[in-house]
Design a protein around this motif. Structure first.
Motif, PDB file in Angstrom:
ATOM      1  N   ALA A 178      56.560  40.690  36.134  1.00 33.88           N
ATOM      2  CA  ALA A 178      56.767  41.605  37.253  1.00 33.88           C
ATOM      3  C   ALA A 178      55.514  42.433  37.523  1.00 33.88           C
ATOM      4  O   ALA A 178      55.208  42.750  38.669  1.00 33.88           O
ATOM      5  N   ALA A 179      54.783  42.778  36.472  1.00 28.21           N
ATOM      6  CA  ALA A 179      53.574  43.592  36.644  1.00 28.21           C
ATOM      7  C   ALA A 179      52.427  42.794  37.249  1.00 28.21           C
ATOM      8  O   ALA A 179      51.567  43.341  37.917  1.00 28.21           O
ATOM      9  N   GLY A 180      52.387  41.493  37.000  1.00 22.78           N
ATOM     10  CA  GLY A 180      51.300  40.664  37.495  1.00 22.78           C
ATOM     11  C   GLY A 180      50.170  40.561  36.501  1.00 22.78           C
ATOM     12  O   GLY A 180      50.004  41.417  35.628  1.00 22.78           O
ATOM     13  N   PHE A 181      49.375  39.498  36.650  1.00 20.94           N
ATOM     14  CA  PHE A 181      48.315  39.256  35.672  1.00 20.94           C
ATOM     15  C   PHE A 181      47.245  40.341  35.705  1.00 20.94           C
ATOM     16  O   PHE A 181      46.749  40.747  34.661  1.00 20.94           O
ATOM     17  N   SER A 182      46.878  40.813  36.878  1.00 18.29           N
ATOM     18  CA  SER A 182      45.800  41.811  36.938  1.00 18.29           C
ATOM     19  C   SER A 182      46.202  43.087  36.203  1.00 18.29           C
ATOM     20  O   SER A 182      45.381  43.673  35.486  1.00 18.29           O
ATOM     21  N   SER A 183      47.443  43.511  36.347  1.00 19.50           N
ATOM     22  CA  SER A 183      47.905  44.700  35.629  1.00 19.50           C
ATOM     23  C   SER A 183      47.963  44.441  34.130  1.00 19.50           C
ATOM     24  O   SER A 183      47.593  45.305  33.327  1.00 19.50           O
ATOM     25  N   LEU A 184      48.411  43.260  33.744  1.00 21.03           N
ATOM     26  CA  LEU A 184      48.462  42.882  32.333  1.00 21.03           C
ATOM     27  C   LEU A 184      47.059  42.860  31.737  1.00 21.03           C
ATOM     28  O   LEU A 184      46.832  43.377  30.644  1.00 21.03           O
ATOM     29  N   ASN A 185      46.121  42.293  32.472  1.00 19.80           N
ATOM     30  CA  ASN A 185      44.744  42.207  32.012  1.00 19.80           C
ATOM     31  C   ASN A 185      44.125  43.599  31.847  1.00 19.80           C
ATOM     32  O   ASN A 185      43.486  43.883  30.835  1.00 19.80           O
TER      33      ASN A 185
END
Length: 191
Positions: free
Chosen positions: A141-148
């Motif tokens: 839900a957060a997306g890869f950019s937020s996870l990264n």
């Protein structure tokens, strides 16, 4: 004049113990998370186990520092002062490799999110996870950019915490050496 405990309001020993408890808890939680769910983020077999193991090693170093500080043991403080630089260097190398590997695997992570949290097909074929496990939906839900960004910030904060813990252990060792060399009450008996 040195600052005994620049960031915490507690005295040197109490502040270092509190700092160590925080480090122990988040390092243990991060290490366990990587050992359990790391195969969804890193795609070469022992990779997530190594990262999780290093996280737990940081937690063990923090626990050792807590015990040394609470016992006021000069020998164990010296052991901790010797161990922390190695832990910091290993954690810095781990942080760099984790960031690179996350960038390298971003398409696979996106595939896992697009397919209902299933493990990447090549990883599942190699038998890394069980068929009942799925990738936590909060990460998708957060997306890869937020996870990264969260991983990068978390790893950098972890390194800063480790360096500050090393500083406090070093400072406490110096204080123990200073007190053992003092003769008689100075400044009205207050040290």
């Amino acid at each position: 004049m040195w600052c005994d405990n620049c960031l915490l309001l507690l005295p040197l020993r109490g502040g270092a113990i509190a700092w160590g408890v925080v480090m122990f808890l988040y390092s243990l939680a991060g290490g366990i998370f990587l050992l359990i769910r790391g195969q969804y983020l890193f795609f070469v077999f022992p990779e997530w186990q190594i990262y999780g193991g290093i996280g737990i090693a940081v937690g063990v170093a923090a626990a050792l520092s807590i015990l040394a500080l609470s016992n006021r043991s000069y020998i164990w403080i010296r052991v901790c002062k010797f161990v922390w630089p190695f832990v910091i260097v290993i954690a810095a190398v781990r942080a760099i490799i984790m960031i690179v590997e996350l960038q390298r695997g971003k398409d696979k992570i996106q595939w896992e999110c697009d397919n209902g949290g299933q493990l990447w097909s090549a990883s599942a074929a190699a038998g890394y996870g069980t068929s009942s496990e799925t990738f936590p939906s909060g990460f998708c839900a957060a997306g890869f950019s937020s996870l990264n960004v969260a991983f990068i910030v978390g790893l950098l904060v972890d390194l800063v915490f480790q360096m500050y813990m090393f500083f406090m252990v070093w400072r406490f060792q110096k204080r123990l050496e200073h007190y053992s060399g003092m003769k008689g009450p100075f400044y009205g008996g207050k040290y």
